[in-house]
Write an enzyme that holds these catalytic residues in place. Structure first.
Site, mmCIF file in Angstrom:
data_model
loop_
_atom_site.group_PDB
_atom_site.id
_atom_site.type_symbol
_atom_site.label_atom_id
_atom_site.label_comp_id
_atom_site.label_asym_id
_atom_site.label_seq_id
_atom_site.Cartn_x
_atom_site.Cartn_y
_atom_site.Cartn_z
ATOM 1 N N PRO A 94 5.859 9.872 6.863
ATOM 2 C CA PRO A 94 6.642 9.362 5.736
ATOM 3 C C PRO A 94 7.778 10.294 5.320
ATOM 4 C CG PRO A 94 4.293 9.119 5.299
ATOM 5 C CD PRO A 94 4.421 9.926 6.552
ATOM 6 N N ILE A 118 4.708 4.571 13.216
ATOM 7 C CA ILE A 118 5.714 4.854 12.187
ATOM 8 C C ILE A 118 5.073 4.474 10.859
ATOM 9 C CG2 ILE A 118 8.034 4.355 11.350
ATOM 10 C CD1 ILE A 118 8.765 3.534 14.226
ATOM 11 N N HIS A 119 4.812 5.477 10.034
ATOM 12 C CA HIS A 119 3.987 5.287 8.834
ATOM 13 C C HIS A 119 4.752 5.787 7.605
ATOM 14 C CE1 HIS A 119 0.293 4.745 6.653
ATOM 15 N NE2 HIS A 119 -0.367 4.507 7.775
ATOM 16 N N SER A 120 5.219 4.866 6.764
ATOM 17 C CA SER A 120 6.075 5.240 5.636
ATOM 18 C C SER A 120 5.332 5.434 4.317
ATOM 19 C CB SER A 120 7.184 4.198 5.450
ATOM 20 O OG SER A 120 6.621 2.954 5.089
ATOM 21 N N GLY A 121 4.050 5.611 4.379
ATOM 22 C CA GLY A 121 3.280 5.883 3.171
ATOM 23 C C GLY A 121 2.032 6.654 3.527
#
Length: 191
Positions: A132, A92-95
């Site tokens: 993201p 889970i990668h928000s950037g």
């Protein structure tokens, strides 16, 4: 005989570590980091063996389960709703790096930050990647191996990792950066 005994003992020790010590160590480390989260609910269980970055931007609500080998990059913010189950090996990668950089290849040092919101009672299967800016609605199911690149509606079931082209870099600037050797890995050692 001694060599066989040594191999046997080494295997037993490794199994003991994996089965008992590693989860305990992960749990201990997570409990220390728990106070650094934006919000950390009750009865949250991490199965161990993962990485968390920027936990100060991550909210995890009650009764969440997260499987082994997780990767949570909270730079843009992550919110995981109550009762959500996340399987193992989920990213889970928000950037994301700014690949439109005029200065370096393949990207520069700045991040484009986009919050990820995962609703209540969501089931996320093994080997899922969540990109993201995505919102996953309450009760949705994300099938094993799916790359989630757009919003998922409440109760929606999504599977698969379809590939599609979304555009191209500026070819003239790309050629110039390559010709001048402007690679971010030359100047930034921790990438």
């Amino acid at each position: 005989m001694k060599r066989r005994l040594f191999k046997y003992m080494a295997k037993k020790l490794a199994a003991f570590y994996i089965a008992y010590l590693e989860p305990e160590i992960q749990s201990y480390v997570l409990n220390i980091k728990r106070k650094n989260f934006k919000y950390f609910g009750e009865n949250v269980i991490f199965k161990g063996g993962g990485e968390i970055f920027h936990e100060e931007n991550i909210s995890i609500y009650n009764h969440v389960r997260i499987g082994r080998d997780y990767f949570l990059m909270g730079i843009g913010g992550i919110e995981i709703g109550e009762g959500t189950i996340i399987s193992r090996n989920v990213c889970i990668h928000s950037g994301n790096h700014d690949f439109k950089s005029e200065d370096y290849l393949p990207y520069n040092t700045t991040y484009i930050k986009n919050k990820i919101t995962i609703g209540k009672g969501v089931w996320i299967g093994q080997n899922v990647n969540i990109l993201p800016g995505v919102t996953i609605g309450d009760g949705a199911i994300i099938g094993m191996g799916t790359t989630v690149a757009k919003d998922v509606a409440k109760g929606e079931i999504v599977v698969g990792g379809a590939f599609r082209s979304i555009g191209f870099r500026s070819s003239s600037r790309l050629e110039e950066l390559i010709a001048n050797g402007k690679y971010i890995s030359k100047t930034e050692k921790n990438i």
